[in-house]
Enzyme design. Sequence first.
Site, PDB file in Angstrom:
ATOM      1  N   LYS A 259       0.863  -1.189   0.000  1.00  0.00           N
ATOM      2  CA  LYS A 259       0.000   0.000   0.000  1.00  0.00           C
ATOM      3  C   LYS A 259       0.895   1.233   0.000  1.00  0.00           C
ATOM      4  O   LYS A 259       1.731   1.395   0.883  1.00  0.00           O
ATOM      5  CB  LYS A 259      -0.906  -0.007   1.231  1.00  0.00           C
ATOM      6  N   ASP A 264      -2.373  10.124   3.841  1.00  0.00           N
ATOM      7  CA  ASP A 264      -3.792   9.767   3.995  1.00  0.00           C
ATOM      8  C   ASP A 264      -4.495  10.801   4.866  1.00  0.00           C
ATOM      9  O   ASP A 264      -4.441  10.741   6.087  1.00  0.00           O
ATOM     10  CB  ASP A 264      -3.906   8.371   4.624  1.00  0.00           C
ATOM     11  N   LYS A 271      -9.960  12.995   8.209  1.00  0.00           N
ATOM     12  CA  LYS A 271      -9.559  12.577   9.556  1.00  0.00           C
ATOM     13  C   LYS A 271      -9.500  13.796  10.478  1.00  0.00           C
ATOM     14  O   LYS A 271      -9.148  14.879  10.027  1.00  0.00           O
ATOM     15  CB  LYS A 271      -8.161  11.951   9.513  1.00  0.00           C
ATOM     16  N   ASP A 282       1.594   6.098   5.690  1.00  0.00           N
ATOM     17  CA  ASP A 282       0.632   5.188   5.070  1.00  0.00           C
ATOM     18  C   ASP A 282       1.186   4.535   3.794  1.00  0.00           C
ATOM     19  O   ASP A 282       0.469   3.833   3.087  1.00  0.00           O
ATOM     20  CB  ASP A 282      -0.675   5.940   4.788  1.00  0.00           C
ATOM     21  N   ASP A 341     -12.062   7.141   3.676  1.00  0.00           N
ATOM     22  CA  ASP A 341     -10.855   6.906   4.473  1.00  0.00           C
ATOM     23  C   ASP A 341     -10.447   5.431   4.452  1.00  0.00           C
ATOM     24  O   ASP A 341      -9.368   5.073   4.889  1.00  0.00           O
ATOM     25  CB  ASP A 341     -11.090   7.391   5.911  1.00  0.00           C
ATOM     26  N   ARG A 345      -7.629  -0.379   0.949  1.00  0.00           N
ATOM     27  CA  ARG A 345      -8.150  -1.618   0.360  1.00  0.00           C
ATOM     28  C   ARG A 345      -8.566  -1.396  -1.091  1.00  0.00           C
ATOM     29  O   ARG A 345      -8.509  -2.299  -1.918  1.00  0.00           O
ATOM     30  CB  ARG A 345      -9.292  -2.151   1.228  1.00  0.00           C
TER      31      ARG A 345
HETATM   32  N1  BES Z   1      -4.294   4.410   6.912  1.00  0.00           N
HETATM   33  C1  BES Z   1      -5.440   4.142   7.692  1.00  0.00           C
HETATM   34  C2  BES Z   1      -5.206   3.088   8.776  1.00  0.00           C
HETATM   35  C3  BES Z   1      -4.267   3.481   9.878  1.00  0.00           C
HETATM   36  C4  BES Z   1      -4.739   4.097  11.010  1.00  0.00           C
HETATM   37  C5  BES Z   1      -2.931   3.169   9.805  1.00  0.00           C
HETATM   38  C6  BES Z   1      -3.880   4.442  12.028  1.00  0.00           C
HETATM   39  C7  BES Z   1      -2.061   3.508  10.817  1.00  0.00           C
HETATM   40  C8  BES Z   1      -2.526   4.151  11.934  1.00  0.00           C
HETATM   41  C9  BES Z   1      -6.578   3.647   6.813  1.00  0.00           C
HETATM   42  O1  BES Z   1      -6.596   4.122   5.516  1.00  0.00           O
HETATM   43  C10 BES Z   1      -7.842   4.103   7.463  1.00  0.00           C
HETATM   44  O2  BES Z   1      -8.038   5.284   7.556  1.00  0.00           O
HETATM   45  N2  BES Z   1      -8.638   3.148   7.912  1.00  0.00           N
HETATM   46  C11 BES Z   1      -9.840   3.448   8.598  1.00  0.00           C
HETATM   47  C12 BES Z   1     -10.900   2.528   8.053  1.00  0.00           C
HETATM   48  C13 BES Z   1     -12.284   2.887   8.490  1.00  0.00           C
HETATM   49  C14 BES Z   1     -12.731   4.158   7.822  1.00  0.00           C
HETATM   50  C15 BES Z   1     -13.188   1.759   8.141  1.00  0.00           C
HETATM   51  C16 BES Z   1      -9.626   3.183  10.085  1.00  0.00           C
HETATM   52  O3  BES Z   1      -8.959   2.228  10.430  1.00  0.00           O
HETATM   53  O4  BES Z   1     -10.118   3.970  10.884  1.00  0.00           O
HETATM   54 ZN    ZN Z   2      -4.743   4.679   4.727  1.00  0.00          ZN
HETATM   55 ZN    ZN Z   3      -7.595   6.015   5.313  1.00  0.00          ZN
END
Ligand code: BES
Ligand code: ZN
Ligand code: ZN
Length: 489
Positions: A259, A264, A271, A282, A341, A345
């Site tokens: 990835k 992000d 966020k 990220d 966010d 995936r």
């Molecule tokens: N890059 C983030 C995941 C992440 C969070 C990595 C904290 C490292 C530290 C990912 O793209 C994301 O934002 N995921 C969301 C998914 C949710 C919206 C279903 C998450 O985990 O909050």
């Molecule tokens: Zn991310």
């Molecule tokens: Zn994200």
Amino acid sequence: MDFKLSKADPLEVKCDVLVFGKFENERIGGLIKGADKALENVLERTFEQEKFKGEMGKSVMINTLGKIQADRILIVGLGKRSKFSLDVLRKVGIHTAKMTCSLSQKTAFALEVAEKRGNFAALSEGMMLGLYNFNKYKTNEKGSEGDRIVEFVTDKLREKMFSGEVEYAKTIAEATNFARDLVNEPPLALTPGRLAEIAAEIAKDGKLGCKILDTKEIEKRGMGGLMAVSKGSDEPPRFIHLTFDPTRAPRKTVAIVGKGITFDSGGLCIKPSDSMRTMKMDMSGAACVLGVMKALPKLNPHVRVHGLISATENMPGGKAYKPDDIIRALDGKTIEVVNTDAEGRIVLADALCYAVQLGIKEIVDLATLTGACMVGLGNYTAGLMGNDQSLINRILAAADLAGEKVWQLPLDEELRKEIDSDVADVKNVGSRWGGAITAAMFLEKFVGDTAWAHIDIAGPAYVEKGGDWYPKGGTGFGVRTVIRYLLGR
Ligand code: BES
Ligand code: ZN
Ligand code: ZN
């Protein structure tokens, strides 16, 4: 860093710091006893005063006042003898590097531990990992490394084994530190375009195959996921495809997929500012892939390896993809966007389809995919999921050898309906519960029958405060595990 082997008496070795190891709760004997005698029992007394028993992660340093050739002695805790492993030695290396970084140009190790294969490699790897720092943006701090010498004092001189092990350790530590550098770069500098340039440089140096797809090509091929996520950003996306071909006939072909979200922001589902900080990390999955690809020509495993990266920013610009959008991945499957966010995936879906289209039989992806995985496993352990237990077992074994903590989470049939969509083939988010698992099950939709494993490195890829065994910031997590998985040792 220069590594040497010597057969001298440790007390006769001229160095800044002479390192001994002590097992927990054991009386001192052997080499330490000899040093203690020469120093009129100052060691034993200091252990008592400082309540040092030999625990892992602890040590005692004393000045020798010229009574032996070394300036100082560092006694590092080895933990319980029954729990001794190569990973203990790697940690001794990391700890020693941290304790001596500002005061030693020459460090000598005199460790009396079971002499076996891998000792030199583990210590050298630890020293090189432990000395890592990222200060290129500090105006008045120069890199502290200089010409460091590390000498191993041993009664058995095994030059050939020694040089092989040191080379191996150097390759692995350099690849890990390289990945750390990429993660630590600020997002303004490390854009998707820059990441692709770096990939091309690695390919040139290592004579790897290299294909970089730009926006036009990404769109033309139908990589609708990567396209959609990139829309909110002014930085154009890149799809990176590097290929390592071994000089010997390959036993198999695998794809390592990363990835590569260079920042992000969350996109339109933006966020909160506290969670947005650190989101330059990220692209840690991509950094791992590039670190591995950089190391492969030196290690030359019997495996053809494709390194694949979907690289883009996730930003909320005027053209940004939106919740309610429906996008089409490379294999034609449609994705309902519930939350912008959950972009990782979506861009990985295209990369996984790309790997399947190459006809690859084994895929491993690494991604900072979910906060849920961090909630479940904490900051130091990655989550491992997949559709093939034998592949998963090999990755678990490799992680164990590498000293990286990886824990398997189940895919769950009952959770699968969470990502069913009313309007598309799949939606990009389930409910709050089991978020790491539903994310993996989303990815699973795009690998067909191919053996596939997914490593969620959201926790260990970036450690804000650092840790006993990790530097602050990017850790290069995954490089060491993936290399061992590819080498099968
Ligand atoms: N890059 C983030 C995941 C992440 C969070 C990595 C904290 C490292 C530290 C990912 O793209 C994301 O934002 N995921 C969301 C998914 C949710 C919206 C279903 C998450 O985990 O909050
Ligand atoms: Zn991310
Ligand atoms: Zn994200």
